[in-house]
Design an enzyme around this catalytic site. Structure first.
Site, PDB file in Angstrom:
ATOM      1  N   TYR A   1      -3.559   3.761   2.331  1.00 32.83           N
ATOM      2  CA  TYR A   1      -3.360   4.235   3.662  1.00 32.83           C
ATOM      3  C   TYR A   1      -4.680   5.079   3.985  1.00 32.83           C
ATOM      4  O   TYR A   1      -5.356   4.969   5.219  1.00 32.83           O
ATOM      5  CB  TYR A   1      -2.096   5.202   4.077  1.00 32.83           C
ATOM      6  CG  TYR A   1      -2.277   5.799   5.406  1.00 32.83           C
ATOM      7  CD1 TYR A   1      -2.163   5.031   6.573  1.00 32.83           C
ATOM      8  CD2 TYR A   1      -2.871   7.036   5.641  1.00 32.83           C
ATOM      9  CE1 TYR A   1      -2.421   5.411   7.854  1.00 32.83           C
ATOM     10  CE2 TYR A   1      -2.893   7.864   6.877  1.00 32.83           C
ATOM     11  CZ  TYR A   1      -2.747   7.014   8.004  1.00 32.83           C
ATOM     12  OH  TYR A   1      -2.777   7.587   9.023  1.00 32.83           O
TER      13      TYR A   1
ATOM     14  N   TYR B   1       0.915  -1.149  -0.047  1.00 34.73           N
ATOM     15  CA  TYR B   1       0.057  -0.012   0.179  1.00 34.73           C
ATOM     16  C   TYR B   1       0.873   1.528   0.020  1.00 34.73           C
ATOM     17  O   TYR B   1       1.945   1.236   0.405  1.00 34.73           O
ATOM     18  CB  TYR B   1      -1.014  -0.030   1.057  1.00 34.73           C
ATOM     19  CG  TYR B   1      -0.417   0.485   2.628  1.00 34.73           C
ATOM     20  CD1 TYR B   1      -0.251   1.510   2.968  1.00 34.73           C
ATOM     21  CD2 TYR B   1       0.165  -0.861   3.574  1.00 34.73           C
ATOM     22  CE1 TYR B   1       0.297   1.865   4.292  1.00 34.73           C
ATOM     23  CE2 TYR B   1       0.676  -0.286   4.598  1.00 34.73           C
ATOM     24  CZ  TYR B   1       0.671   0.869   4.883  1.00 34.73           C
ATOM     25  OH  TYR B   1       1.357   1.168   6.306  1.00 34.73           O
ATOM     26  N   CYS B   2       0.098   2.595  -0.454  1.00 33.26           N
ATOM     27  CA  CYS B   2       0.894   3.740  -0.444  1.00 33.26           C
ATOM     28  C   CYS B   2      -0.178   4.596   0.207  1.00 33.26           C
ATOM     29  O   CYS B   2      -1.236   4.182   0.779  1.00 33.26           O
ATOM     30  CB  CYS B   2       1.518   4.012  -1.839  1.00 33.26           C
ATOM     31  SG  CYS B   2       0.140   4.002  -3.218  1.00 33.26           S
ATOM     32  N   TRP B   3      -0.130   5.892  -0.241  1.00 32.22           N
ATOM     33  CA  TRP B   3      -1.011   6.934   0.275  1.00 32.22           C
ATOM     34  C   TRP B   3      -2.337   6.759  -0.217  1.00 32.22           C
ATOM     35  O   TRP B   3      -3.344   6.463   0.738  1.00 32.22           O
ATOM     36  CB  TRP B   3      -0.523   8.358  -0.122  1.00 32.22           C
ATOM     37  CG  TRP B   3      -1.498   9.363   0.514  1.00 32.22           C
ATOM     38  CD1 TRP B   3      -2.047  10.226  -0.262  1.00 32.22           C
ATOM     39  CD2 TRP B   3      -1.495  10.013   1.890  1.00 32.22           C
ATOM     40  NE1 TRP B   3      -2.783  11.112   0.753  1.00 32.22           N
ATOM     41  CE2 TRP B   3      -2.398  10.786   1.828  1.00 32.22           C
ATOM     42  CE3 TRP B   3      -1.109   9.467   2.999  1.00 32.22           C
ATOM     43  CZ2 TRP B   3      -2.907  11.472   2.894  1.00 32.22           C
ATOM     44  CZ3 TRP B   3      -1.281  10.022   3.887  1.00 32.22           C
ATOM     45  CH2 TRP B   3      -2.220  11.012   4.302  1.00 32.22           C
TER      46      TRP B   3
ATOM     47  N   SER C   1       2.509   2.153  -5.121  1.00 35.13           N
ATOM     48  CA  SER C   1       2.363   0.729  -4.563  1.00 35.13           C
ATOM     49  C   SER C   1       1.834   0.019  -5.764  1.00 35.13           C
ATOM     50  O   SER C   1       2.178  -1.361  -5.809  1.00 35.13           O
ATOM     51  CB  SER C   1       1.095   0.599  -3.648  1.00 35.13           C
ATOM     52  OG  SER C   1      -0.105   1.317  -4.281  1.00 35.13           O
TER      53      SER C   1
END
Length: 348
Positions: free
Chosen positions: A122, A93-95, A101
């Site tokens: 996130y 996962y990323c933002w 991601s």
């Protein structure tokens, strides 16, 4: 590959590892429980890409970002992911569940691993935590420990926890002892978001059919604010237990608890400055002098008599009816055996 490329919050436990590819700075502010940080952009690289996006063009930013991301993913393949079995299943996962991601998932799936990307990243997790905190907080029966400063509330919570009781130590989660002198030396508090994630995680582990023991707190613990619904539920509907401890025992306990100030008076003198508006320069100067001379018993006595105890009394008067209904536990001292006996009394 055997698995969809996108997963939801409800599927977190189905993966071998959760990988946060955001920068170390983003990871430090908050992250999913158990996640490891394998950034595809460093803190500085993210600034460079963002500056290019604003000052040059989105294309220039993507081009430079791709260079950074490819190089960093290659390093993770060589170091963190080397030797992982073919059936390894990581969640990335990323933002927002976007490019960072997505790039990692694409390469890991090309290797042959069943990697998946967290839908919404996130941000989706953060929304989940906020919603779940509001839902979970009212589900429990809270037994709230009250008492003047130095009454051993935290020590009693620790003893209860050692007896397998459900304990919510808010000061431990906030990494602060909850008073003007409550800062822990060389220890920064978590971010507000990190605290709420830790609180959510703790509540998730509790059985709603059993009571939760917690210490009465003001709305703020250092720089951390308790979620409003959680704070009001705990304070207004919790069963209060008031600890009454002799003044001398409280002084002795506080001197033992705050030993770190005895070796570095500069820290306590700096914290005492926060009381300047309330207590005036003359009083603060006197307290500084007591610290310099190592007159700890006198300093603690005066702090209790002139600051902490009056503050507690004012708080009690504001909620007089609620406090009047509290069960009182009298402790002759705060020795381990006495605390142990009080914990057993609460559990029965």
């Amino acid at each position: 590959m055997g698995r969809n490329t996108v997963a939801n919050i409800s599927e977190l436990t189905q993966f071998d590892v959760i990988i946060d590819v955001r920068t170390p700075a983003e990871f430090a502010l908050d992250h999913l429980p158990g996640a490891i940080n394998c950034p595809v952009l460093s803190n500085q690289e993210r600034v460079i890409v963002g500056t290019l996006y604003k000052q040059v063009s989105p294309f220039a930013a993507r081009q430079r970002g791709a260079q950074f991301i490819s190089r960093n993913i290659a390093q993770h393949l060589e170091k963190q992911f080397e030797g992982k079995p073919k059936d390894w299943q990581p969640l990335i996962y990323c933002w927002r569940g976007g490019m960072r991601s997505g790039a990692m998932v694409h390469i890991l799936r090309q290797v042959g691993w069943s990697a998946a990307q967290l839908h919404g990243g996130y941000q989706a997790f953060r929304r989940h935590v906020v919603i779940e905190l509001e839902k979970r907080a009212p589900q429990f029966r809270y037994i709230v420990l009250c008492g003047k400063t130095g009454s051993g509330k935290t020590r009693l919570l620790e003893t209860l926890e050692s007896m397998q009781a459900q304990v919510l130590d808010l000061e431990k989660l906030a990494e602060h002892r909850g008073s003007v002198l409550g800062a822990i030396p060389n220890q920064a508090q978590p971010s507000q978001k990190r605290f709420e994630t830790l609180l959510w995680q703790k509540l998730q582990s509790f059985d709603a059919g059993k009571p939760v023991f917690v210490e009465a707190e003001s709305r703020k613990i250092g720089s951390i604010s308790l979620p409003i619904l959680f704070a009001t539920t705990m304070q207004d509907r919790g069963q209060l237990i008031t600890l009454e401890v002799p003044f001398a025992a409280r002084v002795k306990f506080l001197i033992e608890t705050y030993q770190h100030f005895l070796t570095d008076t500069s820290e306590i003198k700096k914290l005492l400055e926060y009381l300047l508006v309330l207590r005036g320069r003359e009083t603060i100067t006197r307290w500084h002098g007591l610290a310099d001379k190592g007159e700890w018993a006198i300093l603690v006595e005066e702090l209790l008599q002139q600051h902490y105890d009056p503050s507690y009394q004012r708080s009690s008067k504001m909620r007089a009816g609620h406090y009047a209904a509290a069960q009182i536990i009298e402790l002759s001292d705060l020795d381990p055996q006495t605390i142990n006996t009080a914990a057993k009394q609460l559990l029965t």
